[in-house]
Motif scaffolding. Structure first.
Motif, mmCIF file in Angstrom:
data_model
loop_
_atom_site.group_PDB
_atom_site.id
_atom_site.type_symbol
_atom_site.label_atom_id
_atom_site.label_comp_id
_atom_site.label_asym_id
_atom_site.label_seq_id
_atom_site.Cartn_x
_atom_site.Cartn_y
_atom_site.Cartn_z
ATOM 1 N N VAL A 1 12.910 6.600 12.821
ATOM 2 C CA VAL A 1 12.474 7.561 11.806
ATOM 3 C C VAL A 1 12.994 8.957 12.141
ATOM 4 C CG1 VAL A 1 10.454 8.748 10.855
ATOM 5 C CG2 VAL A 1 10.437 6.261 11.080
ATOM 6 N N SER A 2 12.829 9.358 13.407
ATOM 7 C CA SER A 2 13.186 10.725 13.808
ATOM 8 C C SER A 2 14.688 10.930 13.920
ATOM 9 C CB SER A 2 12.522 11.052 15.158
ATOM 10 O OG SER A 2 11.119 10.993 15.059
ATOM 11 N N ALA A 3 15.391 9.988 14.552
ATOM 12 C CA ALA A 3 16.819 10.169 14.821
ATOM 13 C C ALA A 3 17.703 9.783 13.640
ATOM 14 C CB ALA A 3 17.218 9.358 16.051
ATOM 15 N N ASP A 4 17.312 8.718 12.931
ATOM 16 C CA ASP A 4 18.162 8.199 11.859
ATOM 17 C C ASP A 4 17.688 8.581 10.464
ATOM 18 O OD1 ASP A 4 19.916 6.741 13.651
ATOM 19 O OD2 ASP A 4 18.272 5.331 13.927
ATOM 20 N N GLY A 5 16.454 9.073 10.374
ATOM 21 C CA GLY A 5 15.929 9.460 9.069
ATOM 22 C C GLY A 5 15.574 8.289 8.180
ATOM 23 N N TRP A 6 15.341 7.101 8.795
ATOM 24 C CA TRP A 6 15.012 5.914 8.015
ATOM 25 C C TRP A 6 13.515 5.844 7.739
ATOM 26 C CZ3 TRP A 6 17.835 2.117 11.818
ATOM 27 C CH2 TRP A 6 19.226 2.288 11.705
ATOM 28 N N THR A 7 13.143 5.208 6.647
ATOM 29 C CA THR A 7 11.784 4.713 6.467
ATOM 30 C C THR A 7 11.726 3.343 7.125
ATOM 31 O OG1 THR A 7 11.405 5.920 4.417
ATOM 32 C CG2 THR A 7 10.061 3.965 4.785
ATOM 33 N N VAL A 8 10.717 3.129 7.978
ATOM 34 C CA VAL A 8 10.673 1.932 8.823
ATOM 35 C C VAL A 8 9.326 1.243 8.676
ATOM 36 C CG1 VAL A 8 10.819 1.051 11.190
ATOM 37 C CG2 VAL A 8 12.252 2.976 10.487
ATOM 38 N N GLY A 9 9.375 -0.086 8.536
ATOM 39 C CA GLY A 9 8.166 -0.888 8.599
ATOM 40 C C GLY A 9 8.016 -1.468 9.991
ATOM 41 N N LEU A 10 6.976 -1.047 10.720
ATOM 42 C CA LEU A 10 6.663 -1.592 12.037
ATOM 43 C C LEU A 10 5.694 -2.749 11.842
ATOM 44 C CD1 LEU A 10 6.468 -1.605 15.153
ATOM 45 C CD2 LEU A 10 4.700 0.161 14.943
ATOM 46 N N ARG B 1 0.825 -1.210 0.000
ATOM 47 C CA ARG B 1 0.000 0.000 0.000
ATOM 48 C C ARG B 1 0.861 1.263 0.000
ATOM 49 N NH1 ARG B 1 -5.156 -0.927 0.227
ATOM 50 N NH2 ARG B 1 -5.929 -2.946 0.952
ATOM 51 N N ALA B 2 2.056 1.164 0.567
ATOM 52 C CA ALA B 2 2.965 2.306 0.573
ATOM 53 C C ALA B 2 3.679 2.467 -0.767
ATOM 54 C CB ALA B 2 3.991 2.148 1.688
ATOM 55 N N GLY B 3 3.617 1.445 -1.614
ATOM 56 C CA GLY B 3 4.336 1.496 -2.882
ATOM 57 C C GLY B 3 5.840 1.441 -2.707
ATOM 58 N N ARG B 4 6.281 0.769 -1.642
ATOM 59 C CA ARG B 4 7.713 0.689 -1.319
ATOM 60 C C ARG B 4 8.262 -0.686 -1.659
ATOM 61 N NH1 ARG B 4 10.734 5.275 0.677
ATOM 62 N NH2 ARG B 4 9.165 6.771 1.396
ATOM 63 N N ASP B 5 9.501 -0.724 -2.125
ATOM 64 C CA ASP B 5 10.223 -1.974 -2.279
ATOM 65 C C ASP B 5 10.659 -2.420 -0.886
ATOM 66 O OD1 ASP B 5 11.951 -4.056 -2.732
ATOM 67 O OD2 ASP B 5 13.257 -2.965 -4.123
ATOM 68 N N PRO B 6 10.164 -3.559 -0.369
ATOM 69 C CA PRO B 6 10.523 -3.963 0.997
ATOM 70 C C PRO B 6 12.012 -4.184 1.196
ATOM 71 C CG PRO B 6 9.338 -5.714 -0.158
ATOM 72 C CD PRO B 6 9.226 -4.495 -1.001
ATOM 73 N N ALA B 7 12.757 -4.392 0.122
ATOM 74 C CA ALA B 7 14.205 -4.574 0.253
ATOM 75 C C ALA B 7 14.898 -3.298 0.694
ATOM 76 C CB ALA B 7 14.795 -5.056 -1.069
ATOM 77 N N THR B 8 14.216 -2.151 0.594
ATOM 78 C CA THR B 8 14.835 -0.862 0.897
ATOM 79 C C THR B 8 14.379 -0.274 2.235
ATOM 80 O OG1 THR B 8 13.100 0.441 -0.191
ATOM 81 C CG2 THR B 8 14.887 -0.387 -1.579
ATOM 82 N N VAL B 9 13.572 -1.012 2.988
ATOM 83 C CA VAL B 9 12.931 -0.461 4.188
ATOM 84 C C VAL B 9 13.433 -1.172 5.444
ATOM 85 C CG1 VAL B 9 10.716 -0.102 5.364
ATOM 86 C CG2 VAL B 9 10.881 0.196 2.883
ATOM 87 N N ALA B 10 13.899 -0.406 6.435
ATOM 88 C CA ALA B 10 14.256 -0.969 7.741
ATOM 89 C C ALA B 10 12.997 -1.493 8.425
ATOM 90 C CB ALA B 10 14.934 0.095 8.604
ATOM 91 N N THR B 11 13.166 -2.409 9.364
ATOM 92 C CA THR B 11 12.005 -3.021 10.007
ATOM 93 C C THR B 11 12.155 -3.091 11.522
ATOM 94 O OG1 THR B 11 12.990 -5.184 9.529
ATOM 95 C CG2 THR B 11 11.247 -4.433 8.048
ATOM 96 N N VAL B 12 11.002 -3.021 12.188
ATOM 97 C CA VAL B 12 10.897 -3.303 13.617
ATOM 98 C C VAL B 12 9.804 -4.345 13.777
ATOM 99 C CG1 VAL B 12 10.278 -2.413 15.892
ATOM 100 C CG2 VAL B 12 11.676 -1.018 14.354
ATOM 101 N N PHE B 13 10.168 -5.530 14.255
ATOM 102 C CA PHE B 13 9.213 -6.606 14.529
ATOM 103 C C PHE B 13 8.956 -6.636 16.031
ATOM 104 C CE2 PHE B 13 10.970 -7.725 10.482
ATOM 105 C CZ PHE B 13 9.968 -8.413 9.811
ATOM 106 N N THR B 14 7.689 -6.720 16.411
ATOM 107 C CA THR B 14 7.380 -6.695 17.839
ATOM 108 C C THR B 14 6.224 -7.639 18.150
ATOM 109 O OG1 THR B 14 6.819 -5.275 19.723
ATOM 110 C CG2 THR B 14 5.863 -4.675 17.594
ATOM 111 N N SER B 15 6.385 -8.409 19.230
ATOM 112 C CA SER B 15 5.386 -9.388 19.648
ATOM 113 C C SER B 15 5.608 -9.698 21.118
ATOM 114 C CB SER B 15 5.521 -10.663 18.808
ATOM 115 O OG SER B 15 4.621 -11.658 19.243
ATOM 116 N N SER B 16 4.548 -10.082 21.810
ATOM 117 C CA SER B 16 4.691 -10.375 23.231
ATOM 118 C C SER B 16 5.336 -11.739 23.466
ATOM 119 C CB SER B 16 3.329 -10.319 23.929
ATOM 120 O OG SER B 16 2.532 -11.436 23.568
#
Length: 273
Positions: free
Chosen positions: A157-166, A73-88
């Motif tokens: 996003v704020s400190a490093d200027g990355w696009t991030v997938g949460l 939906r973002a129209g982003r190549d996932p290979a170019t996006v940093a990620t944060v995975f989170t689960s309990s």
């Protein structure tokens, strides 16, 4: 209040009972459609090679589904996006199988079960599927795992200027673990966050920490509120509901999420410009 962090939402993914995707669920979340808690359906991701697809467990299927939807939906190549995975927790079925095996005299555990038991297994499958070599974080914070993940993603996003997938996800345990750690239903969500607005942005998030005792945001619909309180990733529902209303042209909203000990995550949701 703490230091303000700003991020822009480019894409959203969603899968849960009665919530089969972002587009299909927007009206329900905004309060403009009825909520019916039909079971969520998990399928192995077509992005994975056949061998990994066969080995993927429910947690991986859920994380891959919502992450892929948000990036598409973002129209982003996932290979170019940093990620944060989170689960309990890790994968509930795998943990159950390992403990069940260890309770017998035959304690041989398959390597597949072992590598699916680690908390960063979904991140590993994601990197295989998307060929992503960008920074990736996997974290857990009990019932505040989504909030902690949002805080981590916003900081990057704020400190490093990355696009991030949460990418956040939680599933119920089989018995008897469910009696000790009950989790209601299958629920996952993902947000693609950027440091600057683009022509694809859906909304703006201004995120702050507060030590004040503001009331936590809740869902008006009884079934959705039960999902919010029963599933750790379901704590994201008030934010998703605010996003649904703002994306539809509604006024800015403020969402308060709990972040113990003794603090709150305050998220102001507004139009991207």
């Amino acid at each position: 209040m703490g230091d303000l962090m700003r991020a822009y939402v480019e894409g959203i993914g969603l899968l849960g009972p009665g919530l089969p995707g972002w587009a299909e669920s927007r009206a329900i979340l905004a309060g403009d459609g009825p909520y019916v808690a039909t079971p969520a359906v998990l399928a192995a991701s077509p992005l994975l090679p056949p061998a990994e697809r066969r080995r993927s467990v429910p947690t991986v299927k859920l994380a891959m589904a919502v992450g892929a939807e948000a990036l598409e939906r973002a129209g982003r190549d996932p290979a170019t996006v940093a990620t944060v995975f989170t689960s309990s927790s890790g994968d509930p079925d795998t943990l159950h199988q390992i403990l069940e095996t260890l309770a017998t005299e035959e304690r041989d555990i398959s390597p597949t079960r072992f590598h699916n038991s680690v908390h960063n297994a979904p991140a590993g499958y994601w990197s295989i599927a998307t060929h992503c070599r960008e920074p990736s974080t996997s974290l857990s914070a009990h019932d505040e795992s989504f909030q902690t993940g949002l805080l981590e993603a916003a900081a990057e996003v704020s400190a490093d200027g990355w696009t991030v997938g949460l990418i956040a996800y939680d599933l119920p345990y089989p018995e008897p673990l469910n009696k000790v750690r009950p989790i209601a239903g299958i629920f996952g969500t993902a947000l693609v966050l950027t440091p600057q607005p683009t022509d694809r942005c859906l909304a703006r998030l201004d995120i702050d920490l507060s030590r004040r005792d503001e009331p936590v945001s809740r869902m008006a619909e009884v079934g959705l509120e039960a999902l919010r309180t029963g599933n750790p990733t379901g704590r994201a529902l008030p934010l998703l509901a605010a996003l649904a209303r703002v994306v539809a042209g509604g006024a800015p909203e403020t969402v308060v999420l709990d972040l113990p000990p003794g603090s709150r995550l305050v998220v102001r949701v507004g139009a991207p410009c």
